[in-house]
Write a protein that holds these residues in place. Structure first.
Motif, mmCIF file in Angstrom:
data_model
loop_
_atom_site.group_PDB
_atom_site.id
_atom_site.type_symbol
_atom_site.label_atom_id
_atom_site.label_comp_id
_atom_site.label_asym_id
_atom_site.label_seq_id
_atom_site.Cartn_x
_atom_site.Cartn_y
_atom_site.Cartn_z
ATOM 1 N N ALA A 82 0.826 -1.213 0.000
ATOM 2 C CA ALA A 82 0.000 0.000 0.000
ATOM 3 C C ALA A 82 0.859 1.261 0.000
ATOM 4 C CB ALA A 82 -0.931 -0.004 1.213
ATOM 5 N N ALA A 83 1.968 1.238 0.744
ATOM 6 C CA ALA A 83 2.861 2.401 0.783
ATOM 7 C C ALA A 83 3.543 2.608 -0.562
ATOM 8 C CB ALA A 83 3.899 2.229 1.880
ATOM 9 N N LEU A 84 3.940 1.526 -1.201
ATOM 10 C CA LEU A 84 4.563 1.632 -2.518
ATOM 11 C C LEU A 84 3.596 2.242 -3.516
ATOM 12 C CD1 LEU A 84 7.070 1.015 -4.218
ATOM 13 C CD2 LEU A 84 6.130 -1.266 -4.638
ATOM 14 N N ASP A 85 2.347 1.832 -3.451
ATOM 15 C CA ASP A 85 1.328 2.412 -4.329
ATOM 16 C C ASP A 85 1.126 3.888 -4.023
ATOM 17 O OD1 ASP A 85 -1.070 2.101 -6.238
ATOM 18 O OD2 ASP A 85 -2.021 2.854 -4.418
ATOM 19 N N GLY A 88 4.171 6.003 -5.219
ATOM 20 C CA GLY A 88 4.144 6.082 -6.673
ATOM 21 C C GLY A 88 3.093 7.043 -7.163
ATOM 22 N N ARG A 89 1.949 7.078 -6.440
ATOM 23 C CA ARG A 89 0.859 7.968 -6.838
ATOM 24 C C ARG A 89 1.229 9.429 -6.659
ATOM 25 N NH1 ARG A 89 -2.609 10.512 -3.940
ATOM 26 N NH2 ARG A 89 -2.001 9.426 -2.045
ATOM 27 N N LEU A 90 2.141 9.724 -5.720
ATOM 28 C CA LEU A 90 2.478 11.115 -5.451
ATOM 29 C C LEU A 90 3.064 11.821 -6.669
ATOM 30 C CD1 LEU A 90 3.994 10.778 -1.889
ATOM 31 C CD2 LEU A 90 1.814 11.784 -2.512
ATOM 32 N N GLY A 91 3.728 11.078 -7.510
ATOM 33 C CA GLY A 91 4.310 11.693 -8.690
ATOM 34 C C GLY A 91 3.481 11.505 -9.934
ATOM 35 N N ASP A 92 2.250 11.038 -9.799
ATOM 36 C CA ASP A 92 1.387 10.741 -10.937
ATOM 37 C C ASP A 92 0.372 11.864 -11.107
ATOM 38 O OD1 ASP A 92 -0.250 9.747 -12.852
ATOM 39 O OD2 ASP A 92 -0.849 7.931 -11.768
ATOM 40 N N LEU A 134 10.612 0.889 -0.111
ATOM 41 C CA LEU A 134 10.733 2.248 -0.666
ATOM 42 C C LEU A 134 12.184 2.705 -0.519
ATOM 43 C CD1 LEU A 134 7.561 3.856 0.978
ATOM 44 C CD2 LEU A 134 7.744 2.897 -1.326
ATOM 45 N N PRO A 135 13.029 2.368 -1.448
ATOM 46 C CA PRO A 135 14.474 2.630 -1.281
ATOM 47 C C PRO A 135 14.842 4.102 -1.210
ATOM 48 C CG PRO A 135 13.982 1.862 -3.501
ATOM 49 C CD PRO A 135 12.738 1.656 -2.709
ATOM 50 N N ASP A 136 13.957 5.004 -1.616
ATOM 51 C CA ASP A 136 14.268 6.439 -1.572
ATOM 52 C C ASP A 136 13.645 7.143 -0.371
ATOM 53 O OD1 ASP A 136 15.718 6.261 -3.931
ATOM 54 O OD2 ASP A 136 13.929 6.567 -5.159
ATOM 55 N N ALA A 137 12.907 6.406 0.459
ATOM 56 C CA ALA A 137 12.197 7.026 1.577
ATOM 57 C C ALA A 137 13.029 6.975 2.858
ATOM 58 C CB ALA A 137 10.859 6.339 1.797
ATOM 59 N N VAL A 138 12.681 7.867 3.785
ATOM 60 C CA VAL A 138 13.219 7.833 5.146
ATOM 61 C C VAL A 138 12.043 7.682 6.096
ATOM 62 C CG1 VAL A 138 15.293 9.176 4.639
ATOM 63 C CG2 VAL A 138 13.181 10.359 5.275
ATOM 64 N N GLY A 139 12.318 7.249 7.331
ATOM 65 C CA GLY A 139 11.220 6.958 8.238
ATOM 66 C C GLY A 139 11.438 7.474 9.640
ATOM 67 N N LEU A 140 10.329 7.696 10.344
ATOM 68 C CA LEU A 140 10.358 8.144 11.729
ATOM 69 C C LEU A 140 9.364 7.318 12.526
ATOM 70 C CD1 LEU A 140 11.285 10.188 13.930
ATOM 71 C CD2 LEU A 140 9.335 11.609 13.240
#
Length: 302
Positions: A82-85, A88-92, A134-140
């Motif tokens: 779900a996070a990957l989707d 991906g949607r953020l840049g669509d 998500l290889p380009d993401a960071v997390g908290l």
């Protein structure tokens, strides 16, 4: 702390940006409010005394042991997909926009590093699974339990952890977050809405009615509220629109010690008599067949 995460943090006292202090292991804002970084790696961004004690060391250890077996990987996989989707949607530019969006509003630019926040992160295992996808993401990871944060701080190389009460104002900038995870944890609708980008996504995981149902009567555990879905909707409906909802199930074959662990890591741990539980566990035939059933709601800000 990773600057890609630090840039999104805000002082919980005054709301100003935070920076790494050069002379101490602390974060500090321009107004000199200072927050210590524990030697275990998490930063204490809690102001005052929280009325919520969080999970005990025993509950956290039980959860870590059970999760390490892979029994709850069905949850990790569902969240990662779900996070990957969502990212991906953020840049669509053809993706559906929130109700408040206009034709002139463009998808947000998070730069190279979308932020994933897990509110009530526990050990950080679910956050780690999402970051792995998500290889380009960071997390908290945010949690009120120090024992949990000691583990969450090591959940993933691109993750940080902070002590914070999710019922209070979150120590994050407005619209700073691409994906917000909320797994078996309290939900603060107004704050979730504030920190999520208008095109961001909230992923909420709650137990479905038959989650661990085989153990409820046998071991006298707490039952899942049959109105759970309605209560989740009520707590978030004024701020979010439900995009999709799906139940994810898996069948487990557990040993008696694993059953004891799954009881000890959840809310029933606060209400179960240890001696009575031991007696009931001894009567269970092995393997113990158990159903994992959770609901994943995907929501977007209104």
């Amino acid at each position: 702390m990773d600057s890609r995460i630090l840039d999104r943090l805000r002082c919980p006292v005054c709301g100003e940006p935070l920076a790494q202090a050069t002379d101490t292991k602390a974060l500090r804002c321009p107004r000199r409010h200072s927050f210590d970084i524990a030697r275990q790696g998490y930063v204490n961004l809690l102001t005052g005394r929280s009325p919520h004690v969080g999970d005990t060391p025993e509950m956290v250890a039980a959860r870590a042991d059970f999760q390490a077996t892979g029994h709850y990987d069905v949850i990790s996989a569902a969240l990662a997909a779900a996070a990957l989707d969502a990212v991906g949607r953020l840049g669509d530019t053809d993706a559906p926009q929130p109700e408040s969006a206009t034709a002139e509003v463009q998808p947000p630019d998070f730069g190279a590093y979308p932020l994933v926040v897990d509110a009530g992160a526990g050990t950080g295992r679910y956050l780690g699974a999402v970051l792995a996808a998500l290889p380009d993401a960071v997390g908290l990871a945010l949690d009120v339990s120090k024992p949990a944060l000691r583990r969450a701080a090591r959940a993933h190389p691109r993750a940080a952890a902070a002590l914070a009460d999710t019922w209070q104002r979150l120590p994050l900038a407005d619209a700073s977050t691409a994906v917000l995870l909320n797994v078996f944890a309290p939900r603060n609708g107004p704050e979730f809405h504030r920190v999520l980008d208008p095109a961001g996504t909230l992923l909420v995981v709650t137990p479905d009615t038959d989650h661990l149902a085989e153990l409820v009567d046998t071991l006298d555990l707490l039952r899942v509220d049959p109105d759970k879905a309605d209560r989740v909707a009520a707590s978030l409906g004024g701020h979010f629109t439900l995009v999709s909802s799906a139940v994810h199930r898996a069948g487990l074959a557990l040993t008696r010690p694993e059953v004891a662990t799954v009881v000890g890591m959840g809310p029933s741990a606060w209400h179960t008599d240890a001696a009575a539980l031991t007696t009931r566990l001894a009567a269970l035939p092995e393997p113990v067949r158990v159903t994992v059933a959770v609901r994943l709601d995907v929501l977007r800000p209104r």
